[in-house]
Each structure stands twice: as C-alpha cells, then as structure tokens.
Design a protein around this motif. Structure first.
Motif, mmCIF file in Angstrom:
data_model
loop_
_atom_site.group_PDB
_atom_site.id
_atom_site.type_symbol
_atom_site.label_atom_id
_atom_site.label_comp_id
_atom_site.label_asym_id
_atom_site.label_seq_id
_atom_site.Cartn_x
_atom_site.Cartn_y
_atom_site.Cartn_z
ATOM 1 N N UNK A 154 1.873 9.661 -9.905
ATOM 2 C CA UNK A 154 2.113 9.934 -11.335
ATOM 3 C C UNK A 154 1.035 9.358 -12.246
ATOM 4 N N UNK A 155 0.489 8.201 -11.871
ATOM 5 C CA UNK A 155 -0.584 7.629 -12.689
ATOM 6 C C UNK A 155 -1.802 8.538 -12.687
ATOM 7 N N UNK A 156 -2.204 9.045 -11.524
ATOM 8 C CA UNK A 156 -3.394 9.891 -11.441
ATOM 9 C C UNK A 156 -3.173 11.232 -12.133
ATOM 10 N N UNK A 157 -1.938 11.743 -12.099
ATOM 11 C CA UNK A 157 -1.656 12.990 -12.793
ATOM 12 C C UNK A 157 -1.855 12.832 -14.298
ATOM 13 N N UNK A 158 -1.351 11.728 -14.864
ATOM 14 C CA UNK A 158 -1.543 11.478 -16.293
ATOM 15 C C UNK A 158 -3.000 11.151 -16.600
ATOM 16 N N UNK A 159 -3.662 10.453 -15.687
ATOM 17 C CA UNK A 159 -5.058 10.071 -15.905
ATOM 18 C C UNK A 159 -5.979 11.289 -15.875
ATOM 19 N N UNK A 160 -5.765 12.215 -14.945
ATOM 20 C CA UNK A 160 -6.617 13.406 -14.851
ATOM 21 C C UNK A 160 -6.430 14.319 -16.054
ATOM 22 N N UNK A 215 -3.233 14.496 -4.713
ATOM 23 C CA UNK A 215 -2.811 14.057 -3.382
ATOM 24 C C UNK A 215 -3.523 12.755 -3.038
ATOM 25 N N UNK A 216 -2.763 11.758 -2.605
ATOM 26 C CA UNK A 216 -3.308 10.467 -2.202
ATOM 27 C C UNK A 216 -3.242 10.395 -0.689
ATOM 28 N N UNK A 217 -4.401 10.261 -0.049
ATOM 29 C CA UNK A 217 -4.463 10.319 1.415
ATOM 30 C C UNK A 217 -4.340 8.945 2.054
ATOM 31 N N UNK A 218 -4.992 7.948 1.517
ATOM 32 C CA UNK A 218 -4.953 6.620 2.128
ATOM 33 C C UNK A 218 -5.045 5.569 1.040
ATOM 34 N N UNK A 219 -4.375 4.434 1.273
ATOM 35 C CA UNK A 219 -4.371 3.326 0.317
ATOM 36 C C UNK A 219 -4.598 2.041 1.089
ATOM 37 N N UNK A 232 0.833 -1.202 0.000
ATOM 38 C CA UNK A 232 0.000 0.000 0.000
ATOM 39 C C UNK A 232 0.871 1.256 0.000
ATOM 40 N N UNK A 233 1.971 1.241 0.742
ATOM 41 C CA UNK A 233 2.861 2.400 0.781
ATOM 42 C C UNK A 233 3.545 2.605 -0.568
ATOM 43 N N UNK A 234 3.866 1.509 -1.248
ATOM 44 C CA UNK A 234 4.480 1.627 -2.573
ATOM 45 C C UNK A 234 3.542 2.324 -3.546
ATOM 46 N N UNK A 235 2.288 1.932 -3.535
ATOM 47 C CA UNK A 235 1.315 2.582 -4.421
ATOM 48 C C UNK A 235 1.078 4.037 -4.018
ATOM 49 N N UNK A 236 1.048 4.304 -2.735
ATOM 50 C CA UNK A 236 0.746 5.660 -2.274
ATOM 51 C C UNK A 236 1.842 6.644 -2.656
ATOM 52 N N UNK A 237 3.077 6.246 -2.556
ATOM 53 C CA UNK A 237 4.175 7.187 -2.770
ATOM 54 C C UNK A 237 4.764 7.134 -4.175
#
Length: 405
Positions: free
Chosen positions: A257-263, A297-301, A247-252
C-alpha cells in the motif's frame, strides 16, 4: 684692632685649623652655613659628581644632545635589520610546495568569478561543429568555424578533409576546469552516427567588459579519454541474517500500500505511512503497480537482524519491486532501500525509497573498451547541416531526411 675684629680673626683661625689649614670655597666641602655660622644638625651637601644616577629618569638621561645619539643608534639598527631582510628575500628560493600553494590559491580565487554557465553555452555549438565533418560540406564547415578559428588556428581546427562523422547526441558538462584567472576547459561528450561516444575538451578564454562576456579559443578542441568504469564494493550488511518475521510483515502488509500511494503521489494515503515530519512527493503518477489491484508487486524483502548496541526501532529495509508504466506495457523491476522507524507500536517510512547501492559488485576496475556501433541504423549519416544549398540556390533535403521517406 678692636675686640670685635680680634674675635673675628680668632674664629677664622679656628675654622682653618678644623679644615686642615685650607680655606673653604665653592669647590670645597664646607659645612652647611653662611660662612661664619655652622649648623651642627645639618647634613653635609654632596657634589653633583657623586649624585646617585639610579634616581634619574630616561627622559632626563637622554635629554639634550644625548637624544640625537639615541635616534642615530635606532636608525642604524633598523637599517641593519632591513638589509638582512632584503638579503634573505633576494637569495631565498621558494619551495615547490609554496609555489603550488600560491598557484592553487590564485586559481581557487579566480574560479569563483569564472562564468562557467556562459562558457558551457558558448562551447556547445562549437563542439557539435568540431565533431561533425564531411568532405561534401567542407566549405560549409569552414565558414561555420570561421568565428572560432581565429589567429593562428587552422580553419578546419585540425581536420584533414577526409572521412565523415556526424553528431546524433551531445552532453555538456557543467564542471568547468578553471586553469587561470580568465581561462578554463569545457568538457563535452558526443555520440556519433555509429552509436559510439567521444569526449571533447575545449580550452576557452573569457573577457568581461561591463555586463558583456566574450569567449575565444586558446587552442583547438581536442579529443580526450572519457571517464573509466568501476564497480562498487560489496555491502557487508548482506552478511547479517534476515529478520524474516519483520521482513514478511513489510512484504505483505506495509510495502504494497505504501508503494501504491508513493507511485501515484496519493498524498492522503501516503501521509498515513510516512513518519510525521517526513515529506515525499512520490513518482507523480508516472507508474502504477504490476500486482493485483494496481499495487506494485514486492518480490523480496531483507531486514538485517539488530546487532548488539543498535536501536531496534530504527531499521533499513531493502526490497525489490516491479512498477508498470501508464501504458500498461513496459515493466520496470528495481531494488530500493528505505529507512523505517517504529513509533507507538507502529512502523512508519522515514524516507523516500532510494537505490540499494553497494548490495552487489566488487572493487576491481574492468577493462574498458571503446563502444563500436553497427552503423546499420545510421547507414545514411545526417549531413552536418539541416539543408544543403545547390548551385541554383534551391535548398535540398539532407541525406538523412531522404532516407526517412
């Protein structure tokens, strides 16, 4: 008498002695011969009455007059069966299940050809007229409803001429209930001036002639209950412990970067994170990230631990992120769920982020109460029609338009 004649008499006498004193003839069982010579090696002939019927075919058996007897017997048996069938059909009663199945089959067949889209378009202006009334414009309302209120329908479609109501929003449902071969019920939801919502059902009838379709009312529209509210069941997946390291790997490292490109629908960078064969168009640049560098910003995973027998390379990641509108003011915090796959030691996103349904809630039906508007925002109710015409023929602005000045 000659010797030849005496020899013939003697022979005849010998035959009579062998046959018991009876002369042979056509009806007697005489030995095979021509009357004066007997063949001791020939088999005796049998009469037709003693013949074996087992060697006779069916065609020979029912040939001649017997064929008519056979035909009469078959016709009689068919008549008896026909009378029995008619007796059962006339006296038999269909069960409720059979009647219901027949009705459902006919309705289902007719629903395929019912013009749903045209019925919705036809009913939309009628719904707005029906849900809008004002004593000051009663005559205008009656004239507008005249094409719909035909036959025995009331000119005002049930309104008593008192009170006022105006529609500020309208939603038509494309889920038309087909009730017959040419009949159906169109449903709509209207929001009135105090902010509350009303649901309306419109019974319609359609006639098709060539390429044209016409509609009419089988009865006046009515107000019906709106759909109730419920809450979804809680998801059992949250009961599993979180794989904190993943979960920490995905969060940080992966989600920002995935969500930035997706948005931003940045195709080049988006394809770097997508599993080969997965297609995503992103949000089209409508939002940007609220975190540093424009990243969301990713708050929780949350990544559930792998249970026994599950594939550790296919996981589901639930996360909360905050997106910022393009004007830099409005922020939207949402919880998503996305499928991920590990391939060649690298994690890839295998789907678009979707709502994390079932993560909260219960299984109870809440007590629904009608919404009540304050009326403050719409204290000047808009008129049923954009402009009202005075007796002098001059068009005056509606009260709503005057209130906005």
């Amino acid at each position: 008498m000659t010797d030849h004649q005496s020899g013939g008499v003697a022979s005849s006498y010998a035959v009579e002695q062998e046959t018991g004193g009876k002369k042979t003839g056509k009806g007697a069982d005489a030995p095979t011969g021509n009357g004066w010579f007997h063949n001791p090696f020939a088999k005796p002939k049998t009469s037709s009455a003693a013949a074996d019927h087992s060697n006779v075919s069916s065609a020979q058996m029912w040939a001649g007059p017997r064929r008519g007897i056979l035909i009469r017997r078959l016709l009689g048996a068919f008549a008896v069966l026909l009378l029995l069938f008619l007796f059962v059909k006339v006296n038999g009663k269909a069960s409720k299940a059979e009647v219901r199945a027949e009705v459902d089959a006919r309705v289902k067949s007719s629903s395929k050809s019912f013009p749903r889209g045209a019925a919705v378009l036809w009913a939309a202006p009628l719904v707005k007229l029906f849900a809008t009334y004002d004593p000051a414009h009663a005559d205008d309302r009656s004239r507008a409803l005249q094409p719909y209120a035909v036959g025995s329908l009331d000119a005002q479609l049930g309104w008593n001429g008192q009170g006022s109501q105006s529609v500020i929003d309208l939603v038509m449902s494309d889920d038309v209930e087909v009730t017959g071969e040419n009949a159906g019920v169109v449903r709509a939801t209207v929001q009135v001036q105090d902010g509350s919502w009303r649901c309306v059902a419109v019974p319609v009838y359609t006639v098709r002639r060539g390429g044209s379709t016409a509609f009419g009312l089988t009865a006046a529209p009515v107000y019906v209950p709106c759909a109730g509210l419920t809450t979804p069941p809680r998801a059992d997946a949250q009961n599993k412990s979180n794989d904190s390291e993943l979960a920490q790997t995905f969060k940080s490292d992966l989600l920002p970067p995935f969500l930035a490109a997706w948005a931003q629908s940045d195709t080049d960078n988006l394809n770097r994170f997508l599993l080969p064969g997965t297609v995503s168009f992103g949000l089209g640049g409508a939002y940007t990230g609220a975190g540093d560098g424009g990243r969301p910003r990713v708050d929780s995973v949350y990544v559930p631990q792998v249970a026994k027998g599950e594939d550790p390379t296919h996981r589901t990641v639930t996360f909360t992120t905050t997106l910022l509108s393009t004007d830099g003011k409005a922020a939207q915090t949402s919880t998503y769920r996305v499928a991920v796959v590990k391939k060649n030691g690298q994690w890839y996103f295998a789907s678009d982020p979707t709502p994390a349904v079932g993560s909260v809630g219960g299984d109870q039906l809440p007590d629904v109460q009608p919404s009540e508007g304050s009326g403050g925002m719409y204290s000047h109710s808009p008129a049923p029609y954009p402009r009202a015409t005075t007796s002098t023929g001059v068009q005056q602005p509606s009260p709503a338009a005057s209130a906005t000045r």
